[in-house]
Design a protein around this motif. Structure first.
Motif, PDB file in Angstrom:
ATOM      1  N   LYS A  27       4.557  10.845   1.344  1.00 33.18           N
ATOM      2  CA  LYS A  27       3.522  10.201   0.544  1.00 33.18           C
ATOM      3  C   LYS A  27       3.228  10.979  -0.737  1.00 33.18           C
ATOM      4  N   LEU A  87       4.742   6.749  -8.120  1.00 40.96           N
ATOM      5  CA  LEU A  87       3.857   5.656  -8.527  1.00 40.96           C
ATOM      6  C   LEU A  87       3.079   6.018  -9.791  1.00 40.96           C
ATOM      7  N   TYR A  98       5.650   4.098   2.305  1.00 35.98           N
ATOM      8  CA  TYR A  98       6.111   5.201   3.154  1.00 35.98           C
ATOM      9  C   TYR A  98       6.979   4.660   4.296  1.00 35.98           C
ATOM     10  N   LEU A 143       5.851   9.813  -3.084  1.00 39.32           N
ATOM     11  CA  LEU A 143       5.542   8.445  -3.499  1.00 39.32           C
ATOM     12  C   LEU A 143       4.401   8.411  -4.513  1.00 39.32           C
ATOM     13  N   THR A 144       3.415   9.247  -4.300  1.00 34.82           N
ATOM     14  CA  THR A 144       2.275   9.292  -5.223  1.00 34.82           C
ATOM     15  C   THR A 144       2.726   9.694  -6.621  1.00 34.82           C
ATOM     16  N   SER A 191       0.851  -1.186   0.000  1.00 32.76           N
ATOM     17  CA  SER A 191       0.000   0.000   0.000  1.00 32.76           C
ATOM     18  C   SER A 191       0.891   1.242   0.000  1.00 32.76           C
ATOM     19  N   LEU A 192       0.282   2.389  -0.183  1.00 36.87           N
ATOM     20  CA  LEU A 192       1.041   3.637  -0.125  1.00 36.87           C
ATOM     21  C   LEU A 192       1.704   3.784   1.241  1.00 36.87           C
ATOM     22  N   GLN A 209      -2.111  -1.186 -10.104  1.00 33.45           N
ATOM     23  CA  GLN A 209      -2.799  -1.114  -8.823  1.00 33.45           C
ATOM     24  C   GLN A 209      -3.989  -2.062  -8.817  1.00 33.45           C
TER      25      GLN A 209
END
Length: 270
Positions: free
Chosen positions: A41, A48, A34, A44-45, A29-30, A59
């Motif tokens: 985050k 991704l 993290y 990371l977003t 998961s996110l 996903q």
């Protein structure tokens, strides 16, 4: 190797770090990412999103987990690799959900039951009908999903499954000891081309609809890889809204088309 006295690209390094973690962890998961990387985050977003745009990650619909794409694995993807199957099926299930609104699951056979490995329920207009979750056990002879599998799988597989079910101590498998009834059900399933629930099946593995009723109905069709059934996809709705014949008339073509699309992509990418 020659050493270059230049600065490395931090953004690229971060992206490779995330991708490497997903290859190792298989899914995350996110928040998992993290904790593993320490990256914000928001960063990371963006990473991704970039990796997803490049086809390097995807996903899962069921829980939003991120996974490394099989396209760039060091070995060719295998049809019997369930993560590969989910990766192929997930976007197709997403599009199916947009067309019909009702949710679906993708399930695969275990020794004596079917198991959910993906669902588009979170994307459904009727998201208040939660399906699954991933790992959920589905009765083989009473559910639409199980009937679709056992009707269309190979003869050897069918015999092995029915022997296991007949020897089972679970009450929900009682039908396996009624071979004539089972044969009628399987013949009817093959004639129709899709599986339907037993009249007294309310979603619970062992209990009758009178004891446990999820207020739903389902139809299900096989996903083929060549001449082998590798999975089942279903369509589930609230039974007070529509009858099985009504759903079949309105939505069976879209369900079958989704199955064919998954099958075609499996064979093309394997």
């Amino acid at each position: 190797m020659r050493e270059y006295k230049v600065k490395t690209i931090r953004a690229l390094d971060r992206g490779l770090e995330v991708l490497g973690y997903l290859h190792t962890a298989r899914n995350a998961s996110l928040h998992d990412l993290y904790l593993a990387t320490g990256l914000p985050k928001a960063t990371l977003t963006r990473i991704l999103a970039t990796l997803k745009e490049r086809g390097l990650v995807w996903q899962r619909l069921a829980d939003g987990a991120f996974m490394a794409s099989h396209t760039y694995q060091p070995r060719p993807p295998q049809i019997n690799d369930e993560n590969f199957l989910v990766e192929v099926a997930s976007p197709i299930l997403g599009r199916l959900c947009q067309k019909v609104n009702w949710p679906s699951i993708l399930a695969v056979p275990r020794l004596d039951h079917m198991e959910v490995i993906e669902t588009n329920s979170p994307k459904s207009y009727f998201s208040h009908i939660p399906l699954g979750p991933v790992g959920f056990r589905i009765n083989m002879l009473r559910s639409a999903t199980g009937r679709a599998y056992i009707a269309f799988c190979s003869e050897a597989e069918r015999k092995a499954v029915l022997l296991r079910l007949a020897a089972s101590n679970e009450h929900g498998n009682f039908m396996a000891n009624q071979p004539e009834l089972v044969q009628r059900i399987l013949d009817d399933t093959r004639r129709k081309g899709y599986g339907v629930r037993a009249d007294d099946f309310g979603g619970h593995f062992d209990k009758t609809r009178r004891e446990s009723d999820d207020q739903r109905d389902s139809i299900a069709v096989p996903v083929w890889a060549g001449d082998e059934v590798v999975a089942i996809i279903n369509l589930t709705w609230m039974h007070k809204v529509a009858t099985v014949p009504q759903i079949v008339k309105k939505h069976l073509p879209q369900l079958v088309q989704a199955s064919k699309e998954i099958s075609a992509r499996l064979m093309r990418q394997a």
